[in-house]
Write an enzyme that holds these catalytic residues in place. Structure first.
Site, PDB file in Angstrom:
ATOM      1  N   SER A 142       0.871  -1.183   0.000  1.00 21.84           N
ATOM      2  CA  SER A 142       0.000   0.000   0.000  1.00 21.84           C
ATOM      3  C   SER A 142       0.901   1.222   0.000  1.00 21.84           C
ATOM      4  CB  SER A 142      -0.835  -0.009   1.287  1.00 21.84           C
ATOM      5  OG  SER A 142      -1.440   1.253   1.520  1.00 21.84           O
ATOM      6  N   TYR A 155      -2.211  -0.436  10.577  1.00 24.43           N
ATOM      7  CA  TYR A 155      -2.340  -0.855   9.166  1.00 24.43           C
ATOM      8  C   TYR A 155      -1.031  -0.563   8.421  1.00 24.43           C
ATOM      9  CZ  TYR A 155      -3.941  -1.025   4.309  1.00 24.43           C
ATOM     10  OH  TYR A 155      -4.076  -1.322   2.978  1.00 24.43           O
TER      11      TYR A 155
HETATM   12  P1  NDP Z   1     -11.329  -5.760  -0.398  1.00 25.23           P
HETATM   13  O1  NDP Z   1     -11.833  -5.642   1.002  1.00 25.23           O
HETATM   14  O2  NDP Z   1     -12.287  -5.520  -1.515  1.00 25.23           O
HETATM   15  O3  NDP Z   1     -10.626  -7.162  -0.615  1.00 25.23           O
HETATM   16  C1  NDP Z   1      -9.919  -7.815   0.412  1.00 25.23           C
HETATM   17  C2  NDP Z   1      -9.938  -9.287   0.111  1.00 25.23           C
HETATM   18  O4  NDP Z   1      -9.218  -9.979   1.150  1.00 25.23           O
HETATM   19  C3  NDP Z   1     -11.343  -9.863   0.083  1.00 25.23           C
HETATM   20  O5  NDP Z   1     -11.447 -10.726  -1.029  1.00 25.23           O
HETATM   21  C4  NDP Z   1     -11.423 -10.675   1.364  1.00 25.23           C
HETATM   22  O6  NDP Z   1     -12.264 -11.791   1.135  1.00 25.23           O
HETATM   23  C5  NDP Z   1      -9.988 -11.099   1.524  1.00 25.23           C
HETATM   24  N1  NDP Z   1      -9.645 -11.520   2.888  1.00 25.23           N
HETATM   25  C6  NDP Z   1      -9.785 -10.841   4.032  1.00 25.23           C
HETATM   26  N2  NDP Z   1      -9.385 -11.600   5.071  1.00 25.23           N
HETATM   27  C7  NDP Z   1      -8.983 -12.789   4.543  1.00 25.23           C
HETATM   28  C8  NDP Z   1      -8.464 -13.981   5.099  1.00 25.23           C
HETATM   29  N3  NDP Z   1      -8.286 -14.127   6.418  1.00 25.23           N
HETATM   30  N4  NDP Z   1      -8.158 -15.001   4.270  1.00 25.23           N
HETATM   31  C9  NDP Z   1      -8.347 -14.877   2.940  1.00 25.23           C
HETATM   32  N5  NDP Z   1      -8.831 -13.775   2.346  1.00 25.23           N
HETATM   33  C10 NDP Z   1      -9.149 -12.743   3.160  1.00 25.23           C
HETATM   34  O7  NDP Z   1     -10.129  -4.731  -0.477  1.00 25.23           O
HETATM   35  P2  NDP Z   1      -8.977  -4.479  -1.590  1.00 25.23           P
HETATM   36  O8  NDP Z   1      -9.272  -5.178  -2.833  1.00 25.23           O
HETATM   37  O9  NDP Z   1      -8.766  -3.034  -1.611  1.00 25.23           O
HETATM   38  O10 NDP Z   1      -7.726  -5.135  -0.838  1.00 25.23           O
HETATM   39  C11 NDP Z   1      -6.773  -5.961  -1.496  1.00 25.23           C
HETATM   40  C12 NDP Z   1      -5.386  -5.585  -0.975  1.00 25.23           C
HETATM   41  O11 NDP Z   1      -5.053  -4.280  -1.447  1.00 25.23           O
HETATM   42  C13 NDP Z   1      -5.254  -5.541   0.530  1.00 25.23           C
HETATM   43  O12 NDP Z   1      -4.034  -6.144   0.929  1.00 25.23           O
HETATM   44  C14 NDP Z   1      -5.232  -4.050   0.836  1.00 25.23           C
HETATM   45  O13 NDP Z   1      -4.566  -3.759   2.031  1.00 25.23           O
HETATM   46  C15 NDP Z   1      -4.503  -3.532  -0.385  1.00 25.23           C
HETATM   47  N6  NDP Z   1      -4.671  -2.105  -0.644  1.00 25.23           N
HETATM   48  C16 NDP Z   1      -5.887  -1.597  -0.970  1.00 25.23           C
HETATM   49  C17 NDP Z   1      -6.030  -0.231  -1.176  1.00 25.23           C
HETATM   50  C18 NDP Z   1      -7.356   0.380  -1.476  1.00 25.23           C
HETATM   51  O14 NDP Z   1      -7.481   1.625  -1.405  1.00 25.23           O
HETATM   52  N7  NDP Z   1      -8.378  -0.395  -1.821  1.00 25.23           N
HETATM   53  C19 NDP Z   1      -4.890   0.688  -1.074  1.00 25.23           C
HETATM   54  C20 NDP Z   1      -3.674   0.038  -0.730  1.00 25.23           C
HETATM   55  C21 NDP Z   1      -3.572  -1.301  -0.526  1.00 25.23           C
HETATM   56  P3  NDP Z   1     -13.120 -12.586   2.228  1.00 25.23           P
HETATM   57  O15 NDP Z   1     -13.743 -11.578   3.120  1.00 25.23           O
HETATM   58  O16 NDP Z   1     -14.102 -13.335   1.369  1.00 25.23           O
HETATM   59  O17 NDP Z   1     -12.140 -13.491   2.900  1.00 25.23           O
END
Ligand code: NDP
Length: 243
Positions: A142, A155
């Site tokens: 991030s 975070y």
């Molecule tokens: P979302 O919340 O849309 O996606 C997060 C995903 O992680 C979901 O598919 C969720 O699925 C999954 N997840 C959460 N906990 C678990 C777990 N214990 N095991 C397996 N899967 C898990 O957010 P983003 O798409 O934005 O996030 C993706 C990545 O991008 C993250 O690492 C985030 O920190 C990073 N990021 C995002 C930014 C943004 O602005 N969106 C900016 C910078 C970084 P489920 O709940 O079904 O398990």
């Protein structure tokens, strides 16, 4: 079809946001995609849509905090498609809050998913990739891996950790044919902010997240790293919206 046609790519956290957009894009480019997340019904729906478009995809319910489940999804990729070209350690949570709110359970969850989950992906992938003599880790950090903002200390700490681990991995795996890429998104449309329970942090984020990239922009960055020739390692990408 691009340079990723036929590649076998495992994506964690693919039930929404960046992971989902990446699964769609890579499958559309001919990759064999293996997706995991906890919400199996969302994965199955996504897989059905991708198959309807002619893509090849396998799903597995996955909690990245459980090492054996991460090992299992790697095994699934090997069994179904014969090898693992890339693992995208994308799963993450962002329940922001001021430190003094003492939301310790949320701190622990972020540490478990954002750090331990990435380490589990690395632990599951190294033996397979070393045996193959090729592979590619793409870890999603991030802009919080480069700067700390109020309510985001824990975070950001997890994302600084992902950045450090990724750099260490790249250095230690040198000479083994394994590529390592860090992708650090700026604000991107996804479900990420929905994990925020703290009122102050939630209000701040509403304003902060007003200008956001579509998740497809990050998917394209991941595709760029993946489709390079095997002697080119894109080490690090920071991708922000134009403000
Ligand atoms: P979302 O919340 O849309 O996606 C997060 C995903 O992680 C979901 O598919 C969720 O699925 C999954 N997840 C959460 N906990 C678990 C777990 N214990 N095991 C397996 N899967 C898990 O957010 P983003 O798409 O934005 O996030 C993706 C990545 O991008 C993250 O690492 C985030 O920190 C990073 N990021 C995002 C930014 C943004 O602005 N969106 C900016 C910078 C970084 P489920 O709940 O079904 O398990």
């Amino acid at each position: 079809m691009s340079g990723i046609n036929g590649k076998v790519v495992v994506i964690t956290g693919a039930s929404s946001g960046i992971g989902e957009a990446t699964a769609r894009l890579l499958a559309s480019q001919g990759a064999n995609v293996v997706i995991g997340a906890r919400r199996l019904e969302k994965l199955e729906k996504l897989a059905a849509e991708i198959r309807a478009e002619g893509g090849t995809i396998a799903t597995q319910q996955l909690d990245v905090t459980k090492l054996e489940q991460m090992e299992q999804i790697i095994k699934l990729a090997e069994e179904q498609f014969g090898r693992v070209d890339a693992i995208i350690n994308n799963a993450g949570l962002m329940p922001l809050s001021p430190l003094e709110a003492l939301k310790i359970e949320e701190w622990n969850r972020m540490i478990d998913v954002n750090i331990r989950g990435v380490l589990h992906g690395i632990a599951s992938g190294i033996p397979v990739m070393k045996q193959q003599g090729f592979g590619h880790f793409i870890n999603i950090a991030s802009i919080g891996a480069y700067e700390v903002s109020p309510t985001a200390a824990v975070y950001c700490a997890t994302k600084y950790a992902v950045r450090a681990i990724t750099e260490g991995l790249r250095i230690e795996l040198a000479g083994q044919g394994i590529r390592v890429t860090l992708v650090s998104p700026g604000v991107t449309e996804s479900e990420l902010a929905e994990t925020i329970s703290d009122h102050e942090a939630r209000e701040f984020m509403k304003e902060y997240r007003r200008i956001a990239l579509p998740a497809t922009a990050i998917a394209r960055s991941i595709l760029y790293a993946l489709e390079q020739p095997s002697d080119v390692d894109v080490n690090e990408m920071v991708v922000r919206p134009v403000v």
